[in-house]
Design an enzyme around this catalytic site. Structure first.
Site: not given
Length: 297
Positions: A48, A62, A89, A91, A116, A118, A126, A161, A191, A213
């Site tokens: 990952y 982040d 990721d 975003d 992914h 989101e 985060c 996500r 998430e 996660n």
């Protein structure tokens, strides 16, 4: 030597086949290409690439400050050093729907097996922090539709996500996840769920692969592989674990030098030169060099 032998296309097919097996796929987060090799050597199922880790590498929080180029470049460096499939990721896709499509194509070209996307607003936070927000339904669906339309390799895994659980509640999060699947998502990453009961609720509501996660210091307790298997999860990520371990060790080592004037007291905690060279496959590079420069017709 140099890079992994399996092609990106082969790694994507392998990921799809592994998901179809029904077993839980374990994907620790790599904080650099070398750690991806270690993950593979230890026998994990995939690698990952965490947005939080990549941001931290750059000394940034982040909160959506990284660019598509930075993420694609670093993720590609990680992916090509391992024969395992790598999931990144991405975003919010780094812009409007057309940007999302371009991001997916860039990740395909970089050799990733999936990503992914989101549903947070920008600037994002985060997923396990308070104060985040999610976009409206139509914006969230456009992102996934754009990712699907942009994808050229049908085996590239598109994971939706949703951060809706912490903003709108569990039922609303499940409804959004269903809509994201209808929009074309291959899998769902819910998430910041708070416990096994919420994972079970998602499993009961959806028939696509689900990603769990297991990040430290998050909203829920850390579930074991057996617990996640029993709950019907398909992928588990440990996004920041290796970075936290490495930075914790680095912090202690620097303190040791300041305290004693030498690193002697922590040498026994270090990876040895022989172990590093073995992980780097140093001998193969020497052999390659000899074969080339001593070659004669």
């Amino acid at each position: 030597m140099l890079y992994a032998t399996p092609t990106p296309a082969e790694k994507r097919v392998a990921l799809r086949e592994a998901l179809a097996s029904g077993r839980l796929l374990r994907m620790p987060g790599a904080f650099n290409p070398l750690s991806a090799r270690l993950i593979e050597r230890k026998g994990f199922d995939g690698v990952y690439v965490s947005g939080a880790v990549l941001s931290a590498e750059l000394g940034l929080p982040d909160i959506g400050l990284t660019t598509a180029t930075e993420v694609t470049t670093r993720a590609g460096q990680v992916a090509r050093m391992t024969g395992l499939p790598s999931l990144v990721d991405a975003d919010t896709g780094f812009g409007e729907p057309m940007n999302v499509a371009r991001t997916v194509q860039g990740l395909e070209d970089a050799g990733l097996a999936g990503c992914h996307i989101e549903d947070q607003v920008n600037p994002k936070r985060c997923g396990h922090l308070d104060g985040k927000d999610v976009v409206d339904d139509e914006t969230a669906l456009r992102r996934i539709r754009a990712a699907v339309d942009g994808r050229r390799d049908p085996h590239f895994l598109l994971v939706a996500r949703t951060d809706a659980r912490a903003v709108m509640g569990l039922d609303a999060a499940i409804d959004r996840a269903r809509s994201l699947v209808d929009a074309g998502a291959d899998a769902v990453f819910p998430e910041a769920l708070t416990g096994p009961e919420e994972f079970a609720a998602f499993r009961a509501a959806l028939d696509v692969p689900l990603l769990a996660n297991m990040t430290e210091f998050g909203k829920g307790r850390l579930l074991t592989v057996q617990e996640l298997t029993d709950l019907g999860m398909n992928i588990v990520i440990y996004p920041v674990t290796l970075l936290r371990l490495a930075m914790g060790a680095a912090d202690a080592g620097l303190d040791e030098i300041l305290r004693t004037g030498t690193q002697e007291g922590v040498v026994d905690r270090m990876q040895t030169r022989a172990e590093l060279y073995d992980l780097l496959d140093y001998a193969s590079y020497n052999q390659f060099d000899e074969d080339v420069f001593t070659f004669r017709l």
